[in-house]
Every structure is written in structure tokens, then in C-alpha cells.
Design a protein around this motif. Structure first.
Motif, short mmCIF file in Angstrom:
data_model
loop_
_atom_site.label_atom_id
_atom_site.label_comp_id
_atom_site.label_asym_id
_atom_site.label_seq_id
_atom_site.Cartn_x
_atom_site.Cartn_y
_atom_site.Cartn_z
N UNK A 291 1.03 -0.76 0.30
CA UNK A 291 0.13 0.02 -0.37
C UNK A 291 0.75 1.50 -0.06
N UNK A 292 2.19 1.07 0.35
CA UNK A 292 2.65 1.84 0.75
C UNK A 292 4.38 2.78 -0.82
N UNK A 293 4.70 1.34 -1.16
CA UNK A 293 5.39 1.31 -1.86
C UNK A 293 5.37 1.94 -2.60
N UNK A 294 4.66 2.10 -3.76
CA UNK A 294 5.11 3.21 -5.01
C UNK A 294 4.75 4.92 -4.55
N UNK A 295 4.48 4.97 -2.96
CA UNK A 295 4.84 6.60 -2.43
C UNK A 295 6.35 6.83 -2.82
N UNK A 296 7.10 5.81 -2.41
CA UNK A 296 8.56 5.89 -2.91
C UNK A 296 9.12 6.97 -1.64
N UNK A 297 8.77 6.61 -0.41
CA UNK A 297 9.22 7.19 0.75
C UNK A 297 10.13 6.60 1.46
N UNK A 298 11.00 7.38 2.61
CA UNK A 298 11.75 6.63 2.82
C UNK A 298 11.33 5.52 4.06
N UNK A 299 11.70 5.39 5.09
CA UNK A 299 11.30 4.82 5.78
C UNK A 299 10.24 2.90 5.50
N UNK A 300 12.05 2.18 5.71
CA UNK A 300 10.67 0.24 5.28
C UNK A 300 10.06 -0.38 5.95
N UNK A 301 8.55 0.20 5.94
CA UNK A 301 7.23 -0.99 6.60
C UNK A 301 7.38 -2.35 5.86
N UNK A 302 8.09 -3.19 6.22
CA UNK A 302 7.20 -4.74 5.52
C UNK A 302 6.08 -5.12 5.47
#
Length: 421
Positions: free
Chosen positions: A279-290
């Protein structure tokens, strides 16, 4: 139960409910005919479905380019799931506990980073003596990375003097003795050399009883013996797909992480784009959320062309079913053992467990003399088997494509080998 005749083998093949699956594979040719291929424990045969499956992906790449991630016949965005779904029944897990990625030893390193968290007191790793070298190298280097000496941090359980198999009670004795210092148990589910199948359920229970982690290398188990990794509460497992799963040379590997760990997004791991929450992969943001499942250990984009052969092979496993495969495997291997006992011209001993419940589709023949020469004579006669130093020929009739006729023909050939020539 068994008979020493070609007619018996032919009758068994006629009544074999899996006989049509043999027709779905290509066999190497020797002297103008199909080789007797008993090396599926090293590299499985090529399913005939593989070529058209690869052609489909090439066509989709040609027609869609990057849009193949969404518009291909099998959208690439979810490609690993096409392989993980059929593996659910093969390894006894839920899809959230499975992922298909990388190769076996890469996955082993990744999961050891998550599950081998040594302290000054609890830092030891229990392995079987004579484990496959890659596992030994992985554990040795992981131990060193944490600042420990492999000589003191790695404990090996070995067969007793004069024996070839590891006794389960010896595993339990070491676990009890090292209860306060043991961090992890890492065993091959089946020992590659002897073919011994370990009781993973009881070993996992013993590990958990003393607060240790239980992990397994299932290279010689997956697609060979039915598993219940979830029910057995195994912490993690890794495997390759090019042996019994017929995924092709260097095929993509797989990993199991029990749901109690897979759902823990705080568990240490190496991060990568494909393991990040979708859900956040393509936001291209910092912070790995597995992802809160085994796919949270993925690092890179699904390897489509390294998964396509496995996908094609797994369709055959779905149609056959592991229960039927295991039933035929036991019969084939018992039949092979029966025939081998009638061999008088060459001297060897079978070091694989006699109990069919303690082995898979492999018998290991130990030669104290001229083993390499005998293996070469088998090769010259159109038999493809596997040699392992210092003296074992591994014979593995895979139930998905081998027949009783293969086993009997093998017997006919080796019964006439002159070991003195």
C-alpha cells in the motif's frame, strides 16, 4: 509383495494412477533412447510445459514491455504468488507463511540474520555433522560476523562409531546438555549424503523446550516428502526448487516463516522494495515498512524468468497431489531396495534408513572399493545417478516421472556389471 520379474514391473506401471505424468517430461537421451534417470535429487527433469510457459512471458514482454506488470497473461507484479500458492499443500503452510525468492543459500543467510540473534550466553548452533557444505559455510560465516569462534559456537551431532545414521536420542541429548547456550538448531530435513529423514516435529519441540529456534534446510525434502511446517511450529525453513520440484538449474528458492514470526514486522531483517508493504511501496518514501507475512523478507522484484519453469512444474504437483506422490515414492524405493538385495556381482551397503518413513525417494549405496568405476559403468550403460565423495552412489527414483520399469531395467543392467573389469 514384490517379484523379481519384468512382468511385475509392467503390471505395476499399468495400474499406476500417476503414469500419465511421466509423459509430461523430457528425458535425456542415451544411445537413441531415454536414459534411466535417477538423479532428480540433484536436478529434476524438464517439464514439457516449460517451453510454452517461457514463450508466453517473452510474448508478454514483447507486447507489453513495462505494462506486463499489470497486463501480462500472468501479471508480473504478483508472480511469486503463482508459485507460492501450490506450495501451500506441499510444505503444509498458509500463503502468508510462504515466499518464493532468491536461491537457497541466499535465503538461509537472510533468515539467519533474522533468527540467529546470539548473546554472550546463548550463541551456539547445532548442525548435523556432514551437513551440505553450503550450509556449513553459511553458519560458519554468520557465527564469525557476530564475533564468535565457529570451533566453540557450532556443535555437530554425528553418527556413533561404526554407524552412518544420526540417532534422534543423540540430538535430544545435545539439546538438553546445551539448553542454556543453544541459540538455534539448523538441520537438513533429509541428509543429502545418507538420505536420512529427520523427525522435524519432535526436534522442533525439543528446541522450543529449551528456548532455541528450529530451522531446516529442506532442499531434499520439498516435493519429496509431505510436510506440515505450520502444525509442527517450525520457526523457519529454506529450500531450492531445482531438485524434486523440477524448477530448472539455479531455479528460484523458497522460504517458510511461521506466522507468529511473519506477522512480527519488528523482527530484524534486511529490507528491500519488494518486501515493503504494497500500500505504500509506490509512494517512494523513506522508512521500510515490511509486509506482515513471509513476503516481508523479499528484497527484489520477482524474478519472472527464474520462476516460470517452477510455475509450470508446480501445476503437475497440483494435479498429482503429495499424498499420491508419497505413496508411489515409498513403493518405488521399497521395490528398488528389494531388487538391490538380489545383486551379487558388486559389493555395497545401503546406508539409508531401512524404515521407509525415515527416508524419501533416495537410497544411498556405499562402496568401499571401485565405487567411482561402477558409477561410470552405470553412466556408460545409460543410467544417470549421482556420485558423492568419499564413496556413495545416490539413486533417486522420482515418483512424478519414474516408473517401476525404470527400476527393474536399472536392476537388469547393474546385475550384469563386471566389477572386476
Amino acid at each position: 509383495m514384490f517379484e523379481l520379474s519384468r512382468q511385475f514391473a509392467e503390471e505395476q506401471d499399468q495400474s499406476d494412477p500417476l503414469k500419465t505424468h511421466r509423459e509430461q517430461f523430457y528425458f535425456p537421451q542415451r544411445n537413441g533412447k531415454d536414459a534411466i534417470y535417477f538423479c532428480g535429487n540433484s536436478l529434476g527433469l524438464q517439464p514439457k510445459k516449460v517451453r510454452p510457459a517461457i514463450e508466453q512471458e517473452l510474448t508478454d514482454w514483447q507486447h507489453h514491455a513495462v505494462e506486463g506488470y499489470w497486463n501480462a497473461e500472468n501479471p508480473w507484479l504478483y508472480y511469486q504468488q503463482y508459485c507460492s500458492k501450490p506450495l501451500i499443500d506441499i510444505v503444509g503452510a498458509s500463503q502468508e507463511e510462504l515466499t518464493v525468492m532468491n536461491t537457497l543459500t541466499v535465503n538461509l543467510h537472510l533468515l539467519l540474520m533474522s533468527f540467529y540473534r546470539p548473546t554472550k550466553q546463548r550463541f551456539k548452533v547445532l548442525m548435523e555433522a556432514g551437513a551440505f557444505p553450503s550450509d556449513q559455510y553459511a553458519v560458519e560465516t554468520q557465527v564469525r560476523m557476530h564475533g564468535f569462534d565457529p570451533e566453540t559456537a557450532i556443535i555437530e551431532v554425528a553418527p556413533r562409531a561404526g554407524e552412518y545414521l544420526i540417532r534422534e536420542e543423540d540430538i535430544f541429548e545435545i539439546i538438553a546438555r546445551e539448553s542454556s547456550s543453544l541459540a538455534i538448531i539448523l538441520l537438513g530435513g533429509i541428509n543429502y549424503y545418507t538420505g536420512q529423514l529427520f523427525n522435524m516435529q519432535s526436534i522442533t519441540k525439543a528446541a522450543h523446550r529449551v528456548g532455541a529456534v528450529a530451522g531446516f534446510d529442506l532442499a531434499h525434502v520439498v516435493g519429496n516428502v509431505p510436510l506440515k511446517l505450520h502444525d509442527w511450529e517450525v520457526d523457519f525453513a529454506v529450500w531450492c526448487s531445482y531438485k524434486y520440484l523440477n524448477g530448472g538449474p539455479g531455479a528460484v528458492g523458497g522460504a517458510f516463516i511461521h506466522e507468529r514470526h511473519a506477522r512480527d514486522t519488528n523482527r530484524q531483517r534486511l529490507g528491500g522494495w519488494w518486501g515493503n508493504e504494497e500500500s505504500t511501496r509506490f509512494k517512494m518514501e523513506k522508512g521500510f515498512k515490511p509486509k506482515s507475512r513471509a513476503e516481508g523478507w523479499q528484497i527484489s522484484t520477482a524474478q519472472v524468468f527464474n520462476m516460470v519453469a517452477l510455475k509450470a512444474s508446480l501445476e503437475l504437483f497440483e494435479s498429482a497431489g503429495m499424498a499420491a506422490l508419497r505413496d508411489k515414492s515409498i513403493k518405488l524405493t521399497n521395490y528398488l531396495e528389494f531388487l538391490l538385495k538380489h545383486i551379487e556381482n558388486i559389493k555395497f551397503e545401503i546406508i539409508t534408513p531401512k524404515n521407509c518413513k525415515e527416508r524419501g525417494a533416495q537410497l544411498s549405496l556405499l562402496f568401499h572399493d571401485k565405487g567411482r568405476e561402477i558409477q561410470q559403468k552405470m553412466t556408460d550403460a545409460g543410467i544417470i545417478v549421482d556420485w558423492r565423495e568419499p564413496g556413495v552412489i545416490r539413486i533417486s527414483p522420482a515418483p512424478l516421472y519414474n516408473s517401476y520399469g525404470d527400476v527393474f531395467h536399472f536392476y537388469e543392467i547393474i546385475a550384469n556389471i563386471d566389477s572386476n573389469a
